[in-house]
Design a protein around this motif. Structure first.
Motif, PDB file in Angstrom:
ATOM      1  N   PHE A 148       0.838  -1.188   0.000  1.00 53.81           N
ATOM      2  CA  PHE A 148       0.000   0.000   0.000  1.00 53.81           C
ATOM      3  C   PHE A 148       0.878   1.244   0.000  1.00 53.81           C
ATOM      4  CE2 PHE A 148      -2.850  -3.053   2.266  1.00 53.81           C
ATOM      5  CZ  PHE A 148      -3.870  -3.062   1.323  1.00 53.81           C
ATOM      6  N   SER A 149       0.310   2.318  -0.492  1.00 54.06           N
ATOM      7  CA  SER A 149       1.001   3.600  -0.359  1.00 54.06           C
ATOM      8  C   SER A 149       1.046   3.975   1.121  1.00 54.06           C
ATOM      9  CB  SER A 149       0.264   4.680  -1.151  1.00 54.06           C
ATOM     10  OG  SER A 149      -1.029   4.891  -0.603  1.00 54.06           O
ATOM     11  N   GLU A 150       1.956   4.833   1.499  1.00 53.04           N
ATOM     12  CA  GLU A 150       2.061   5.234   2.903  1.00 53.04           C
ATOM     13  C   GLU A 150       0.769   5.874   3.381  1.00 53.04           C
ATOM     14  OE1 GLU A 150       5.419   7.691   3.582  1.00 53.04           O
ATOM     15  OE2 GLU A 150       6.879   6.236   2.833  1.00 53.04           O
TER      16      GLU A 150
ATOM     17  N   GLU B 258     -12.245   8.875  -1.100  1.00 49.28           N
ATOM     18  CA  GLU B 258     -11.962  10.023  -1.963  1.00 49.28           C
ATOM     19  C   GLU B 258     -10.468  10.243  -2.132  1.00 49.28           C
ATOM     20  OE1 GLU B 258     -14.000  13.188  -0.045  1.00 49.28           O
ATOM     21  OE2 GLU B 258     -15.988  12.646  -0.846  1.00 49.28           O
ATOM     22  N   ARG B 259      -9.715  10.114  -1.030  1.00 50.06           N
ATOM     23  CA  ARG B 259      -8.265  10.305  -1.118  1.00 50.06           C
ATOM     24  C   ARG B 259      -7.613   9.217  -1.973  1.00 50.06           C
ATOM     25  NH1 ARG B 259      -6.853  11.865   5.207  1.00 50.06           N
ATOM     26  NH2 ARG B 259      -7.580  14.040   5.109  1.00 50.06           N
ATOM     27  N   HIS B 260      -8.156   8.022  -1.887  1.00 47.50           N
ATOM     28  CA  HIS B 260      -7.624   6.936  -2.711  1.00 47.50           C
ATOM     29  C   HIS B 260      -7.813   7.248  -4.192  1.00 47.50           C
ATOM     30  CE1 HIS B 260      -6.516   2.896  -3.949  1.00 47.50           C
ATOM     31  NE2 HIS B 260      -7.639   2.826  -4.650  1.00 47.50           N
ATOM     32  N   PHE B 261      -8.982   7.747  -4.558  1.00 51.60           N
ATOM     33  CA  PHE B 261      -9.221   8.093  -5.965  1.00 51.60           C
ATOM     34  C   PHE B 261      -8.340   9.257  -6.408  1.00 51.60           C
ATOM     35  CE2 PHE B 261     -13.277   5.730  -5.465  1.00 51.60           C
ATOM     36  CZ  PHE B 261     -13.119   4.882  -6.551  1.00 51.60           C
ATOM     37  N   GLU B 262      -8.041  10.151  -5.494  1.00 48.93           N
ATOM     38  CA  GLU B 262      -7.122  11.235  -5.831  1.00 48.93           C
ATOM     39  C   GLU B 262      -5.741  10.681  -6.171  1.00 48.93           C
ATOM     40  OE1 GLU B 262      -6.992  14.030  -2.664  1.00 48.93           O
ATOM     41  OE2 GLU B 262      -9.077  14.713  -2.926  1.00 48.93           O
ATOM     42  N   ARG B 263      -5.295   9.713  -5.396  1.00 52.67           N
ATOM     43  CA  ARG B 263      -3.984   9.103  -5.670  1.00 52.67           C
ATOM     44  C   ARG B 263      -4.004   8.346  -6.993  1.00 52.67           C
ATOM     45  NH1 ARG B 263      -4.401   8.222  -0.030  1.00 52.67           N
ATOM     46  NH2 ARG B 263      -5.104   6.053  -0.315  1.00 52.67           N
ATOM     47  N   LEU B 264      -5.168   7.744  -7.319  1.00 56.80           N
ATOM     48  CA  LEU B 264      -5.285   7.075  -8.617  1.00 56.80           C
ATOM     49  C   LEU B 264      -5.156   8.072  -9.754  1.00 56.80           C
ATOM     50  CD1 LEU B 264      -8.186   4.491  -8.047  1.00 56.80           C
ATOM     51  CD2 LEU B 264      -5.739   4.030  -8.195  1.00 56.80           C
TER      52      LEU B 264
ATOM     53  N   ARG C 242      -0.338   7.236  -8.944  1.00 54.93           N
ATOM     54  CA  ARG C 242       0.520   6.595  -7.948  1.00 54.93           C
ATOM     55  C   ARG C 242       0.495   5.080  -8.165  1.00 54.93           C
ATOM     56  NH1 ARG C 242       0.709   9.919  -3.309  1.00 54.93           N
ATOM     57  NH2 ARG C 242       1.855   8.256  -2.259  1.00 54.93           N
ATOM     58  N   SER C 243       1.643   4.479  -8.435  1.00 52.15           N
ATOM     59  CA  SER C 243       1.697   3.057  -8.798  1.00 52.15           C
ATOM     60  C   SER C 243       1.192   2.157  -7.675  1.00 52.15           C
ATOM     61  CB  SER C 243       3.132   2.670  -9.177  1.00 52.15           C
ATOM     62  OG  SER C 243       4.016   2.918  -8.094  1.00 52.15           O
ATOM     63  N   GLU C 244       1.566   2.491  -6.409  1.00 54.69           N
ATOM     64  CA  GLU C 244       1.114   1.648  -5.298  1.00 54.69           C
ATOM     65  C   GLU C 244      -0.403   1.646  -5.213  1.00 54.69           C
ATOM     66  OE1 GLU C 244       3.094   4.267  -5.000  1.00 54.69           O
ATOM     67  OE2 GLU C 244       4.830   3.858  -3.709  1.00 54.69           O
TER      68      GLU C 244
END
Length: 551
Positions: free
Chosen positions: A440-442, A493-499, A503-505
């Motif tokens: 997972f991402s940090e 929501e934050r996860h979709f922002e990272r997508l 972000r590869s992780e």
């Protein structure tokens, strides 16, 4: 053919023989494994029925080791007395001789037919059992093929003088010959394979008849070693059946060894073919052991109980500690006992939640298995509490006690559901993460860690509500559920922002991350449900969260 090439060829064909036997055993287990186990368990009234059951099951399965493990588990679990369990092994030893007798006849024409039918059934079979039986047919075909190839390889004209000398040294002493065959059988986990190999060597004239019978004794001895070794390191009671069976074989081998020359003469009169002599001796030896030991089995059972006494069993975490049956007629005490046992469920659920977070951070495979065992504990305790409360006399309950009984049931049901979510959902996701070597991402891991921490706090709060019926804690627990919903929404929501940021992780773990967040929210719902009976009783709940529709 050079000696080295002969040895390598023999090893390859022996491996083919072992694989064929493995396919037969695994195919039968997959097709009829549960039925064979039930058949075995039904034949345990006395030693003679147990002998017949062991013979029948092993004749079909062709694995005395598998039958022995079943018998050992029955005896260790006290589902059957030790005497019938030992009788099962006597029958299993005779049962393993069935396929040897069948294959001792010239049925080489069946090889292509079995393989062809097996492949068609395995590839085209619409039902799982048809495919499994196809696997059995392929295995039998491979066994026959390997025997034919072994026979062709060890024909006398292919034997070099060096090979003759080596075989003469190895088989000149019956005791050494027996021990070598026992070691081979132990390594191969199949006495059938050893006896069939002996038949091929004897038919080709590579070994003397006495050496062939000594190797048959070794095959019987070696097959008794595997169940003993597999039972070691666990409960000592599980050693009783395999060690008793090994002792039978040792006594039989000690008696038979000096009589081998006479056995050869007698068997050659019955049927002079070397392969048939080996096959018949294999059957005769096991029948003789059955006749010799079937009556003295109670004495052998007494000896095994002395050698392997019942050990003090550690406390089963799933065994209830507070459900006193004598308190059933006193509802107040009975409900208190049930509540104390429910707290043990809460402790188990808390350990599962803590462990699940550790698994996601460390990828510990062993911890995944431990958490699954904790869920078994939860299920067992829940079942015990439910049965205990069912037996409480409802006629003696006043209104308050009836309400308390419903609260205990609701609390334990929710805890059991929490355990199921952790075991069947979160641990499944953790296993996928470990298998695929994902990280997972940090930020994502921090969100999961935060949600876990909140769940543990809320679980402790729910215990306070359950035990003290604290209205303030109940209101707080429901309020925390609303906040947890916001936390879940924010994490998504934050996860979709990272997508969107690429972000590869996050891209690699997107399905895992979203499923974990969803399951943690479900756990929160079960925790918060503890507050509802109290709030509803005090009239502190709205009937619906829906607003009235505007006209």
């Amino acid at each position: 053919m050079p000696a080295t090439q002969v040895i390598i060829t023999l090893l390859g064909f022996i491996a083919l023989l072992l694989w064929g036997i493995h396919m037969v055993q695994s195919g039968i287990l997959r097709a009829y494994g549960s039925g064979l186990r039930r058949s075995l368990s039904r034949g345990l009234d006395n030693r003679f029925k147990a002998f017949a059951a062991g013979f029948a099951v092993t004749a079909i399965l062709q694995s005395s080791t598998a039958t022995g493990l079943m018998a050992s588990s029955f005896a260790a679990g006290r589902l059957v007395d030790l005497v019938p369990a030992l009788a099962i092994m006597l029958g299993a030893n005779v049962g393993t001789t069935v396929i040897v007798q069948i294959l001792s006849f010239d049925i080489g024409l069946l090889t292509p037919i079995l393989i062809l039918v097996g492949v068609i059934a395995f590839k085209r079979g619409g039902q799982t059992r048809t495919r499994d039986l196809g696997r059995v047919a392929i295995g039998l075909g491979l066994v026959l093929l390997s025997l034919h190839l072994l026979t062709q390889t060890v024909m006398p004209h292919d034997m070099s003088p060096q090979m003759k000398e080596v075989l003469h040294l190895l088989t000149s002493d019956p005791i050494v010959t027996m021990l070598l065959a026992a070691i081979f059988t132990w390594a191969a986990h199949a006495s059938v394979a050893t006896v069939l190999l002996v038949m091929s060597l004897a038919a080709a004239g590579w070994i003397t008849p006495v050496a062939a019978l000594a190797m048959v004794l070794g095959a019987n001895l070696g097959s008794a070693l595997n169940p003993v070794l597999q039972a070691m390191g666990g409960d000592r009671e599980k050693l009783r059946v395999p060690v008793g069976n090994l002792l039978n074989r040792l006594v039989g081998c000690a008696i038979a060894l000096p009589l081998l020359p006479y056995a050869v003469e007698w068997l050659e009169i019955v049927n002079g073919g070397p392969a048939r002599v080996a096959a018949n001796f294999h059957t005769a030896f096991n029948l003789a052991l059955a006749v010799l030991f079937i009556l003295p089995l109670p004495l052998l059972a007494m000896l095994m109980k002395k050698l392997f006494p019942t050990a003090e069993r550690p406390l089963d975490p799933g065994a209830p500690l507070h459900l006193d049956r004598e308190a059933i007629e006193n509802p107040s005490v009975a409900l208190t006992n049930a509540a104390r046992e429910a707290l043990r469920m809460a402790d188990a659920a808390e350990r599962m939640l803590r462990g699940s977070q550790t698994v996601f951070e460390t990828g510990d495979r062993k911890l995944v298995s431990e958490i699954s065992r904790m869920d078994d504990t939860l299920d067992t305790l829940h079942g015990a509490i439910k049965r205990y409360l069912t037996d409480v006399s409802r006629e003696q309950l006043d209104e308050e006690q009836s309400q308390r009984l419903s609260e205990i049931l609701a609390f334990t049901i929710n805890l059991e559901h929490i355990g199921d979510i952790v075991d069947r959902n979160l641990m499944d996701l953790a296993s996928k993460k470990i298998k695929r070597q994902l990280s997972f991402s940090e930020e994502g891991l921090a969100e999961i860690r935060q949600m876990h921490a909140r769940l543990l706090e809320h679980l402790k709060l729910s215990i306070s509500v359950f035990m003290a019926s604290d209205l303030r804690s109940a209101r707080q627990l429901v309020a925390e559920k609303e906040q947890f919903r916001d936390l879940e929404k924010l994490a998504t929501e934050r996860h979709f922002e990272r997508l969107r940021e690429g972000r590869s992780e996050s891209i690699e773990t997107t399905e895992l991350h979203l499923d974990i967040v969803r399951d943690l929210k479900r756990i929160e719902s079960h925790i918060a449900a503890t507050a509802y009976p109290l709030l509803e009783q005090l009239g502190a709940l709205r009937r619906s969260r829906l607003t009235e529709a505007k006209s």
